[in-house]
Design an enzyme around this catalytic site. Structure first.
Site, PDB file in Angstrom:
ATOM      1  N   SER A 185      -9.645   1.667   3.674  1.00 28.13           N
ATOM      2  CA  SER A 185      -8.764   2.595   2.224  1.00 28.13           C
ATOM      3  C   SER A 185      -7.623   1.545   1.674  1.00 28.13           C
ATOM      4  O   SER A 185      -7.099   2.060   0.823  1.00 28.13           O
ATOM      5  CB  SER A 185      -8.063   3.376   3.245  1.00 28.13           C
ATOM      6  N   LYS A 240       0.852  -1.164  -0.010  1.00 35.30           N
ATOM      7  CA  LYS A 240       0.025   0.120   0.076  1.00 35.30           C
ATOM      8  C   LYS A 240       0.837   1.071   0.029  1.00 35.30           C
ATOM      9  O   LYS A 240       1.954   1.232   0.711  1.00 35.30           O
ATOM     10  CB  LYS A 240      -0.896  -0.095   1.159  1.00 35.30           C
ATOM     11  N   SER A 254      -9.681  -0.813   7.452  1.00 36.37           N
ATOM     12  CA  SER A 254      -9.228  -0.484   6.315  1.00 36.37           C
ATOM     13  C   SER A 254      -8.439  -1.460   5.495  1.00 36.37           C
ATOM     14  O   SER A 254      -8.298  -1.497   4.331  1.00 36.37           O
ATOM     15  CB  SER A 254      -8.222   0.787   6.223  1.00 36.37           C
TER      16      SER A 254
END
Lengths: 463, 526
Positions: free
Chosen positions: B173, B78, B197
């Site tokens: 997210s 990420k 997330s």
């Protein structure tokens, strides 16, 4: 006119003497090339985390113990937020809720008159000592309309020593800070050299009439020496008194001491009324300290800070050293103050005493009145003295054995000061400064003088 | 359901035995990334360095000295983890072009194990959001939007509508990481989990999403959202793989003072997990308003599965659950306000051209660098931290947080081993539906089932369970005791074996990955 009571409270930031910074591994060093001692954490690169420096904790514990504080076995770290170019993260990590040490005291001495013949001991209470980060340095280049930022100092460990407002004038402030400086230097927890920014003092000053509530206080910053501290505090007290007596008011503001003009001036409004939005530092667990009682048996010694262990290893504090000097050598208390006040002087004195037959009570006069004034005149430190303790002892031995007079000794010292490598004895012989002990020789000299001054002798005998 | 093959191909042993080389594997993944570009799962593809890493891995395999199970395995990270030499943007203008000089500890650990870093995945800006729709590089598309399963079930409302406008979100997210794993472009991905997330997008994308216990895995190098709740998250296609990745990441890091000191021992999960001796708790408060009837039914079915296997299944109560969102909002925004204070344009990142004064430069930089979600949270957070508000908001929220954590302690203390809950309220919604509400509203809705585990620092995992009526993945969540990941993953593995979640039928995947993935239920590497 009703009397005024000045109230002075000091906040002192002492830079911790350590190899690396409070929360990162970058080096602590004075006057390095700009931005050469900056780790990723110091530069606030995203994703970096603080890691507490053990040596800094020990320094704060030592200092707390030396100042008779209670050491908090559990203390906490907080973030204090404000925006400024020298604060990369936009917050400083400090200890606002629960600092590492609280409720101590500092004893210091003042001379009643300026001759140092009568000393009185006073105490100022220490509210707390907290660990916190130093900021970087910013220089404003007004000509090119830019700010230059050097982060070498950002993140260096500080001990903030907060004193209760027990002081009443510049002299007290200076004496208290001087004593704190000596303590820190003795402990080694800070080198506390004001000129290098290792010791910074802010003074909170207010005045009020006895029996009335405390007046509005101002904060005085930018004080670069102990001498200026006394001046700044006294000036501010006077300024406030005059202002109030003329019907004016005191603003709760920050003022800077202008050493050239010898006065305090309002500072540029750096922050206005700031809300620092304190918040616990989430990346640092509570700091837990142990003592012999609370230390778990299986705990790794390397992993903990043991208050008792530190306590046992504290060196003699200045007050103890002075008392020992007075007892051991029979000198006066004010002498011991003067000895400790000058770096290396005590050692010098003790070395001379060791090597001479002259009594310490007499040696001290030569050290404090003669040697020290020479050093001061030439702006030299004891280490830089061209006259070694050995030579000094040598000289004093000549005096003690009555081989020279005290006046002659001073002349010899003046010669020694030139640092030409001659011994005291050599200088005495060179300048024919020997005391003449032989009675007959003295008579001959006197006779020769009288013979040469017949008229004057007759005049003297007649009337 | 689909007919499931029993035999599972293991990439790691394939590499060991030379059936496929690390370079081949890397190239195929890179090609697949290219042909699935429309998913917008990756912000940066590090093609050159990945191929180099694959080459090095290949050399090791040839020498018969692979570093471990992860050697040569393509992974994605990420874009809020620092990667040295590779851009780290947090999907924000503030860090566009920012090349970090250091690797996050978790990244370094993976590289040290020989993993091949394919690239950085897309997210909501600074990890603030539950859709992976609010980053400067645009939204991530859920690969299932293009699956046969979804297309078969979706009825276009008009001719003008095509799959272009019908695509569904990944959740967030860590949507990019979830999409990357789901679409087979990598074997594992790192996400982050602050309020769900990792688990939320895992549920929507049909992958395993593990949130480890707070303090187990280092956060050094993870650009923080909420320091006291953030954890690195692990996304994989099966539970065994998650255990392998966990094993390579967990353990004390001297650079992160919030990691525990205890020695961590990597574990292997039993091949035949047994849940008959366990007590499974069903927290009644997780029957939240808005929970779809579909998911409610699946949850119930799952509980029955455990009952039938001999486990004790009981209803429990976590009474302060309903306060967790509001509590999270206060604590999260407060920490955000603090953590974002460093972005002033001076040392790194975006710096505005405005140079009238330092203050004006700061203000312009931050206005230009942050999107309105970030700015909104900063303003809220500063409000809560004001002296006059601190006691009523921040301190209060901390107290409520303690109550929430205590709810779990009580339940686990009463003999319950694992909690079983839904992960999300529904399956993934179409993007055009999702954006009708603002980020704050969506976050509040979507985090409700995942957030409390972050408050309490507990480990939790999403296990893909079944497809919804619309042909989209639905997952269920297991929450475990602190540092009891082994037990948690054992239960998750057992459940995974029971439900046999179907493989995504994705055209692009079929095209690129014959040999390896053809007979896969879920391609694992362990």
């Amino acid at each position: 006119l009703a009397p005024w009571v000045p109230v002075v409270g000091l906040e002192i930031h002492a830079q911790i003497s350590s190899n690396s910074k409070l929360f990162s591994g970058s080096q602590v060093q004075f006057a390095a090339p700009p931005n050469s001692l900056v780790s990723f954490f110091d530069a606030s690169l995203p994703g970096t985390l603080p890691v507490l420096n053990r040596r800094c904790v020990e320094a704060a514990v030592m200092t707390g113990l030396a100042l008779n504080c209670s050491i908090n076995k559990k203390s906490l770290f907080d973030r204090k937020h404000y925006f400024y170019a020298d604060l990369p993260a936009g917050y400083q990590i400090t200890q606002q809720r629960v600092p590492i040490a609280v409720n101590g005291s500092l004893s210091y001495s003042l001379c009643i008159d300026n001759k140092m013949s009568q000393m009185v001991t006073k105490t100022v209470r220490i509210k707390q000592i907290q660990l916190e980060q130093d900021s970087g340095k910013s220089l404003h280049d007004d000509r090119r309309s830019q700010t230059l930022v050097d982060l070498n100092r950002a993140g260096v460990g500080l001990m903030e020593v907060v004193m209760e407002p027990d002081l009443c004038c510049g002299e007290e402030a200076a004496a208290a800070v001087r004593e704190l400086q000596l303590i820190l230097q003795t402990l080694g927890s800070s080198q506390a050299v004001m000129a290098e920014g290792q010791l910074r003092v802010d003074a909170n000053v207010s005045v009020h009439h006895p029996g009335e509530p405390y007046g509005v206080r101002t904060e005085v910053k930018n004080i670069n020496s102990i001498r200026f501290l006394a001046k700044a505090v006294d000036y501010e007290i006077q300024r406030q008194i005059e202002e109030l007596e003329n019907g004016g008011t005191i603003l709760n503001e920050t003022r800077a001491f202008d050493s050239k003009l010898g006065c305090t001036v309002p500072m540029r409004d750096k922050e206005g009324k700031q809300d620092y939005r304190f918040m616990p530092e989430p990346n640092l667990p509570p700091l837990i300290l142990y003592d012999a009682k609370s230390l778990p048996a299986n705990m790794n010694h390397q992993q903990v800070v043991n208050i008792d262990w530190i306590h046992e290893r504290l060196p003699d504090l200045p007050s103890v050293k002075r008392a020992k000097l007075v007892e051991q050598y029979g000198i006066l208390p004010e002498h011991s103050f003067a000895l400790l006040n000058e770096d290396g002087l005590t050692e010098f004195f003790e070395n001379v005493v060791k090597q001479t037959q002259m009594k310490p009570k007499k040696v001290i006069g030569w050290i404090l009145n003669v040697l020290l004034s020479y050093l001061k005149q030439h702006s030299l430190t004891v280490k830089e003295s061209p006259v070694s303790s050995f030579m000094m002892a040598d000289l004093l031995n000549l005096l003690e054995r009555k081989e020279i007079s005290s006046t002659a000794a001073k002349q010899v010292l003046a010669e020694l000061w030139k640092g030409e490598g001659k011994t005291p004895l050599e200088i005495v012989k060179e300048k024919k400064l020997e005391l003449i002990q032989d009675q007959k020789e003295l008579e001959q000299i006197c006779q020769a003088v009288i013979d040469g001054q017949e008229n004057e002798v007759i005049m003297m005998v007649l009337g | 359901g689909l007919c499931q093959p029993v035999w599972r191909f293991q990439v790691s042993s394939a590499l060991k035995e030379g059936h496929v080389t690390p370079t081949e594997l890397c190239q195929r993944c890179l090609a697949l990334i290219k042909s699935t570009r429309f998913l917008n799962a990756y912000i940066t593809v590090a093609e050159e360095t990945a191929l180099k890493q694959a080459e090095e891995s290949e050399k090791r395999y040839k020498r018969g000295q692979p570093l471990g199970v992860l050697d040569g395995i393509p992974i994605a990270v990420k874009d809020n983890f620092n990667t040295a030499g590779i851009e780290t943007t947090c999907a924000s203008n503030m860090l566009k072009g920012y090349i970090s000089p250091y690797n996050a500890t978790v990244v370094q650990k993976l590289l040290d194990q020989g993993a091949v870093l394919l690239g950085k995945t897309n997210l909501d800006e600074f990890a603030m959001g539950s859709g992976s729709t609010d980053g400067v590089f645009g939204p991530v598309r859920n690969p299932w939007s293009y699956s046969r399963q979804y297309k078969e079930k979706s009825v276009p409302k008009s001719h003008s509508e095509d799959e272009e406008s019908n695509w569904v979100i990944t959740g967030g997210s860590s949507g990019g990481s979830a999409a990357a794993v789901s679409s087979f472009t990598c074997f594992a991905a790192l996400g982050s989990d602050t309020g769900g997330s990792t688990r939320n997008p895992a549920a929507h994308c049909g992958v395993v999403g593990l949130k480890p216990t707070y303090g187990l895995i280092s956060r050094h190098g993870l650009i923080p959202l909420v320091n006291s709740m953030d954890v690195p998250g692990i996304l994989t296609r099966c539970v065994d793989d998650a255990a392998v990745v966990l094993g390579s990441l967990a353990g004390h890091d001297p650079k992160d003072s919030t990691t525990i000191q205890d020695n961590f021992k990597p574990f292997e999960l039993p091949s035949l997990p047994d849940v008959s001796k366990l007590s499974i708790g069903i927290p009644k408060e997780y029957h939240a308003p808005g929970l779809s009837s579909e998911i409610l039914a699946l949850w119930s079915k799952a509980a029955d599965l455990f009952k039938n296997a001999g486990a004790k299944v009981i209803e429990v109560s976590l009474p302060h659950t309903r306060y967790s969102i509001v509590c999270y909002h206060v604590l999260c925004t407060a920490e955000v306000a603090s953590n974002m204070a460093r972005f002033d344009g001076l040392e790194y990142g975006h710096r505005s051209d405005m140079n009238k004064s330092t203050e004006s430069m700061y203000a312009a930089t931050r206005r230009e660098g942050f999107n309105d979600v970030v700015r909104g949270r900063i303003l809220s957070g500063n409000y809560f931290l004001l002296k006059q508000n601190y006691e009523n908001y921040f301190i209060k929220a901390q107290k409520v947080r303690r109550l929430i954590a205590n709810d779990f302690l009580k339940v686990f203390g009463s003999g319950v081993d694992i909690l079983l809950t839904p992960t999300t309220l529904s399956d993934a919604v179409p993007y055009r539906e999702f954006i009708k509400e603002d980020n704050r509203t969506r976050s509040a809705q979507d985090d409700i089932l995942t957030q409390a585990a972050n408050m309490a620092g507990l480990p939790a995992i999403n296990v893909p369970t079944a497809l919804s009526e619309r042909g989209l993945p639905v997952g269920l969540q297991f929450i475990g005791r602190s540092f009891q990941e082994k037990q948690l993953l054992t239960v998750a593995k057992w459940f995974e074996k029971q439900v046999k979640f179907p493989m995504i039928q994705l055209e692009e995947v079929k095209r690129h990955n014959h040999g390896i993935f053809q007979h896969q239920k879920s391609a694992s590497f362990s």
